[in-house]
Scaffold this active site. Sequence first.
Site, mmCIF file in Angstrom:
data_model
loop_
_atom_site.group_PDB
_atom_site.id
_atom_site.type_symbol
_atom_site.label_atom_id
_atom_site.label_comp_id
_atom_site.label_asym_id
_atom_site.label_seq_id
_atom_site.Cartn_x
_atom_site.Cartn_y
_atom_site.Cartn_z
ATOM 1 N N GLY A 1 54.358 46.352 32.706
ATOM 2 C CA GLY A 1 55.566 47.073 33.070
ATOM 3 C C GLY A 1 55.410 47.882 34.352
ATOM 4 O O GLY A 1 54.604 47.608 35.193
ATOM 5 N N CYS B 1 33.125 37.669 29.545
ATOM 6 C CA CYS B 1 34.125 38.711 29.794
ATOM 7 C C CYS B 1 34.206 39.595 28.558
ATOM 8 O O CYS B 1 33.260 39.677 27.791
ATOM 9 C CB CYS B 1 35.478 38.097 30.168
ATOM 10 S SG CYS B 1 36.194 36.994 28.920
ATOM 11 N N CYS C 1 42.510 41.820 26.128
ATOM 12 C CA CYS C 1 42.634 41.671 27.572
ATOM 13 C C CYS C 1 44.094 41.829 27.952
ATOM 14 O O CYS C 1 44.988 41.550 27.148
ATOM 15 C CB CYS C 1 42.104 40.288 27.990
ATOM 16 S SG CYS C 1 42.398 39.819 29.708
ATOM 17 N N ASP C 2 44.334 42.252 29.173
ATOM 18 C CA ASP C 2 45.689 42.374 29.688
ATOM 19 C C ASP C 2 46.439 41.046 29.637
ATOM 20 O O ASP C 2 47.657 41.014 29.478
ATOM 21 C CB ASP C 2 45.620 42.893 31.133
ATOM 22 C CG ASP C 2 46.975 42.931 31.804
ATOM 23 O OD1 ASP C 2 47.913 43.451 31.190
ATOM 24 O OD2 ASP C 2 47.080 42.449 32.943
ATOM 25 N N CYS D 1 31.582 21.606 33.863
ATOM 26 C CA CYS D 1 31.403 22.918 34.487
ATOM 27 C C CYS D 1 29.938 23.339 34.467
ATOM 28 O O CYS D 1 29.422 23.885 35.451
ATOM 29 C CB CYS D 1 32.250 23.963 33.771
ATOM 30 S SG CYS D 1 34.030 23.722 33.931
ATOM 31 N N CYS E 1 28.152 21.816 37.304
ATOM 32 C CA CYS E 1 28.802 21.939 38.610
ATOM 33 C C CYS E 1 27.940 22.747 39.585
ATOM 34 O O CYS E 1 27.306 23.737 39.209
ATOM 35 C CB CYS E 1 30.165 22.605 38.443
ATOM 36 S SG CYS E 1 31.095 22.762 39.981
ATOM 37 N N CYS F 1 31.837 30.337 40.252
ATOM 38 C CA CYS F 1 33.096 30.152 39.527
ATOM 39 C C CYS F 1 33.032 30.654 38.092
ATOM 40 O O CYS F 1 33.926 31.353 37.630
ATOM 41 C CB CYS F 1 33.462 28.665 39.552
ATOM 42 S SG CYS F 1 34.971 28.253 38.631
ATOM 43 N N CYS G 1 40.801 24.457 38.764
ATOM 44 C CA CYS G 1 39.465 23.951 39.060
ATOM 45 C C CYS G 1 39.370 23.331 40.447
ATOM 46 O O CYS G 1 38.423 23.628 41.200
ATOM 47 C CB CYS G 1 39.043 22.938 37.996
ATOM 48 S SG CYS G 1 37.476 22.101 38.363
#
Length: 410
Positions: A69, A286, A301-302, A343, A346, A352, A375
């Site tokens: 908001g 995270c 998380c947001d 991944c 990679c 990343c 990606c």
Amino acid sequence: MAPRRSFHLLAKPSGATCNLDCTYCFFLSKDTLYPGESSRMSSATLEAYVSQLIDAQPDGEVNVAWQGGEPTLMGLDFFERALDLAESVRRPTQNLVHTIQTNGVLLDDRWFELFRRHRVLVGLSVDGPAEFHDAYRRTKNGSPTHADVERTWFALRAADIDVNVLCCLSNVNVEQPLDVYRYFRDHLGAEHLQFIPIVERADALTLEIAEKGWSDQPGRRRILYRQSGDLVTSRSITGRQYGEFLAAVFDEWVAHDVGRVFVQLFDVTLGSHLGLHTLCVHSPTCGDALALEHNGDVYSCDHFVEPDHLLGNIHETPLRALVDDPRQTAFGRHKQTSLPTMCRDCDVLFACQGGCPKDRFATTPDGEPGLNHLCDGYLAFFRHSRSAMQTMAELVSSGRYADEIMSTGR
């Protein structure tokens, strides 16, 4: 009681309520989580939040962050109380860093005085020149906002307040990277930039609804935005577009602006070449960036303010315990454990790290789920910037400055 440790918490004192109607803002739909409630943080919740946040943090720098908001809808008096309260409860060994993310439309001299007095860092949402910004960032009645936001930018700078640009990249501006970057650098004189890729998820049943936007408008059917579905709205960008945008801006930046303009992703990428991970999006795990709703509810998380990721409420469970809840630990680790084999193998994984879990809804060429929608862009950018980043990393590691690359070459 859980031990003190550093984490980041975005407080949303006005919930999803906003004075604008930005078409791509899925957070506008989050008010459906609290039907019939006033989305305004009470004095009791404010006191509980501020005191618990500061108590939970270790010594040193503590970030007190406000978002929405539109948080300034709470009014000047609310933030006077909030900032004074934070200063009154901090330990002498703590240094508070106050930040606020805002569309800037409601700010005036009284706000500037408050921000200056408490050294508040302002993140101002600007999507580039007017033709890009006003495409989606409009008022409830459809009026453009760019002129007001630009006036606010220059007023903040004149008041000697630290202000950063938060630029959302949509289908409207992503194909014009140098126009966008040079507007920020040359016209606004911005020194700190964040480019935020718009990726609005949907499925076959919700896509038509999502295309119309997320606010509560007469005659518009509404749904709660969730991080689900493998389709995206037409406002969203592709990996290719994101990669080409970043590469074009990077080439301009590395030739002229290193040490003068700070682009968040470029700083983060340089950090990864030095073995540092400073942003959750490109960290191996995270879970240390949570969100607090107006009533004290804490979410993982947001980007995951939805029922499955509600950890609890600070009026019932101390914040220190919610941050260390086993569900939150599992949420953070899942970012790494769910990486596809593609991944893991990679050559740019070190930079990343799979990107943000909210965008990992694509499949690899061999059909494995969990690939990031962006990606192609990450792969292209991290490879494109690798040589220059290695040079800058070597300069920094030898005690020199990264901006020497502009004279020594790539």
